[in-house]
Design a protein around this motif. Sequence first.
Motif, PDB file in Angstrom:
ATOM      1  N   VAL A  41       0.852  -1.196   0.000  1.00  0.00           N
ATOM      2  CA  VAL A  41       0.000   0.000   0.000  1.00  0.00           C
ATOM      3  C   VAL A  41       0.885   1.242   0.000  1.00  0.00           C
ATOM      4  CG1 VAL A  41      -1.945  -1.078   1.178  1.00  0.00           C
ATOM      5  CG2 VAL A  41      -0.174   0.021   2.511  1.00  0.00           C
ATOM      6  N   TYR A  42       0.256   2.370  -0.137  1.00  0.00           N
ATOM      7  CA  TYR A  42       0.958   3.651  -0.033  1.00  0.00           C
ATOM      8  C   TYR A  42      -0.009   4.605   0.648  1.00  0.00           C
ATOM      9  CZ  TYR A  42       4.312   7.252  -1.343  1.00  0.00           C
ATOM     10  OH  TYR A  42       5.275   8.246  -1.310  1.00  0.00           O
ATOM     11  N   ARG A  43      -0.163   4.422   1.981  1.00  0.00           N
ATOM     12  CA  ARG A  43      -1.151   5.173   2.749  1.00  0.00           C
ATOM     13  C   ARG A  43      -0.490   5.928   3.891  1.00  0.00           C
ATOM     14  NH1 ARG A  43      -5.892   4.742  -0.158  1.00  0.00           N
ATOM     15  NH2 ARG A  43      -6.033   2.639  -0.907  1.00  0.00           N
ATOM     16  N   GLU A  44      -1.132   6.980   4.336  1.00  0.00           N
ATOM     17  CA  GLU A  44      -0.585   7.812   5.398  1.00  0.00           C
ATOM     18  C   GLU A  44      -0.801   7.168   6.772  1.00  0.00           C
ATOM     19  OE1 GLU A  44      -2.088  11.895   7.029  1.00  0.00           O
ATOM     20  OE2 GLU A  44      -0.909  12.244   5.206  1.00  0.00           O
ATOM     21  N   ALA A  45       0.188   7.353   7.643  1.00  0.00           N
ATOM     22  CA  ALA A  45       0.104   6.877   9.025  1.00  0.00           C
ATOM     23  C   ALA A  45       0.732   7.921   9.936  1.00  0.00           C
ATOM     24  CB  ALA A  45       0.829   5.552   9.181  1.00  0.00           C
ATOM     25  N   ARG A  55       4.536  12.301  14.374  1.00  0.00           N
ATOM     26  CA  ARG A  55       4.995  12.594  13.013  1.00  0.00           C
ATOM     27  C   ARG A  55       4.293  11.689  12.033  1.00  0.00           C
ATOM     28  NH1 ARG A  55      11.001  10.284  12.287  1.00  0.00           N
ATOM     29  NH2 ARG A  55      10.677  11.320  10.327  1.00  0.00           N
ATOM     30  N   LYS A  56       4.172  12.173  10.793  1.00  0.00           N
ATOM     31  CA  LYS A  56       3.466  11.427   9.755  1.00  0.00           C
ATOM     32  C   LYS A  56       4.456  10.711   8.849  1.00  0.00           C
ATOM     33  CE  LYS A  56      -0.629  14.204   9.723  1.00  0.00           C
ATOM     34  NZ  LYS A  56      -1.652  14.842   8.947  1.00  0.00           N
ATOM     35  N   GLY A  57       4.029   9.567   8.356  1.00  0.00           N
ATOM     36  CA  GLY A  57       4.817   8.793   7.426  1.00  0.00           C
ATOM     37  C   GLY A  57       3.899   8.049   6.464  1.00  0.00           C
ATOM     38  N   ILE A  58       4.501   7.234   5.625  1.00  0.00           N
ATOM     39  CA  ILE A  58       3.764   6.475   4.626  1.00  0.00           C
ATOM     40  C   ILE A  58       3.928   4.984   4.906  1.00  0.00           C
ATOM     41  CG2 ILE A  58       3.580   5.941   2.159  1.00  0.00           C
ATOM     42  CD1 ILE A  58       2.702   8.759   2.808  1.00  0.00           C
ATOM     43  N   VAL A  59       2.803   4.250   4.992  1.00  0.00           N
ATOM     44  CA  VAL A  59       2.847   2.798   5.137  1.00  0.00           C
ATOM     45  C   VAL A  59       3.160   2.210   3.768  1.00  0.00           C
ATOM     46  CG1 VAL A  59       1.546   0.728   5.741  1.00  0.00           C
ATOM     47  CG2 VAL A  59       1.167   2.843   6.996  1.00  0.00           C
ATOM     48  N   ARG A  68       5.567  -1.652   7.717  1.00  0.00           N
ATOM     49  CA  ARG A  68       6.791  -0.920   7.377  1.00  0.00           C
ATOM     50  C   ARG A  68       6.386   0.489   6.986  1.00  0.00           C
ATOM     51  NH1 ARG A  68      10.438  -1.332   2.140  1.00  0.00           N
ATOM     52  NH2 ARG A  68       8.492  -2.157   1.324  1.00  0.00           N
ATOM     53  N   ILE A  69       7.027   1.471   7.623  1.00  0.00           N
ATOM     54  CA  ILE A  69       6.680   2.877   7.397  1.00  0.00           C
ATOM     55  C   ILE A  69       7.923   3.641   6.958  1.00  0.00           C
ATOM     56  CG2 ILE A  69       5.812   4.994   8.454  1.00  0.00           C
ATOM     57  CD1 ILE A  69       4.278   3.336  10.423  1.00  0.00           C
ATOM     58  N   ARG A  70       7.749   4.560   6.013  1.00  0.00           N
ATOM     59  CA  ARG A  70       8.818   5.456   5.565  1.00  0.00           C
ATOM     60  C   ARG A  70       8.462   6.879   5.958  1.00  0.00           C
ATOM     61  NH1 ARG A  70       9.892   4.985  -0.418  1.00  0.00           N
ATOM     62  NH2 ARG A  70      11.007   3.135   0.248  1.00  0.00           N
ATOM     63  N   PHE A  71       9.465   7.587   6.498  1.00  0.00           N
ATOM     64  CA  PHE A  71       9.297   8.965   6.927  1.00  0.00           C
ATOM     65  C   PHE A  71      10.101   9.892   6.019  1.00  0.00           C
ATOM     66  CE2 PHE A  71       8.624   6.414  10.727  1.00  0.00           C
ATOM     67  CZ  PHE A  71       7.386   6.880  11.111  1.00  0.00           C
ATOM     68  N   ASN A  84      -0.972   4.924  14.280  1.00  0.00           N
ATOM     69  CA  ASN A  84      -2.338   5.131  13.846  1.00  0.00           C
ATOM     70  C   ASN A  84      -2.350   5.154  12.328  1.00  0.00           C
ATOM     71  OD1 ASN A  84      -4.966   5.774  13.456  1.00  0.00           O
ATOM     72  ND2 ASN A  84      -4.908   7.717  14.556  1.00  0.00           N
ATOM     73  N   ALA A  85      -2.742   4.034  11.729  1.00  0.00           N
ATOM     74  CA  ALA A  85      -2.850   3.919  10.275  1.00  0.00           C
ATOM     75  C   ALA A  85      -4.256   3.433   9.952  1.00  0.00           C
ATOM     76  CB  ALA A  85      -1.802   2.960   9.735  1.00  0.00           C
TER      77      ALA A  85
END
Length: 109
Positions: A41-45, A55-59, A68-71, A84-85
């Motif tokens: 996926v490519y969703r916000e978390a 802080r926000k990142g991308i799942v 796995r999340i990228r910041f 929180n995703a």
Amino acid sequence: MAILKRIFGNHKAGTVDPSRIARATTSQTGEDYARPVRAQVYREATITLESGYSRKGIVLDYTDTGLRIRFPTNESLPRYLTVNARSVGISGRAQVVWQKGSEIGLKLV
């Protein structure tokens, strides 16, 4: 040519040492280790630390047990945090299992 033989050995093309194959295929395969299927996926978390900092990142991918999340920046994170995703249906306490650069692997607790 002598230096090439010394560096690469006297092996003929296409020959493989059977002992190397056995070692390579016996590490965590099949019944020993079944890896869960990951949903790409490519969703916000949003992650929140115990101090209240968030802080926000991308799942990038997730399973029932982790994600796995990228910041956007590299920051060192504590061992436990809240994730929180909701866009992928995951929220709650998580443990940081690994961190490489701006990506982290979380295990849901």
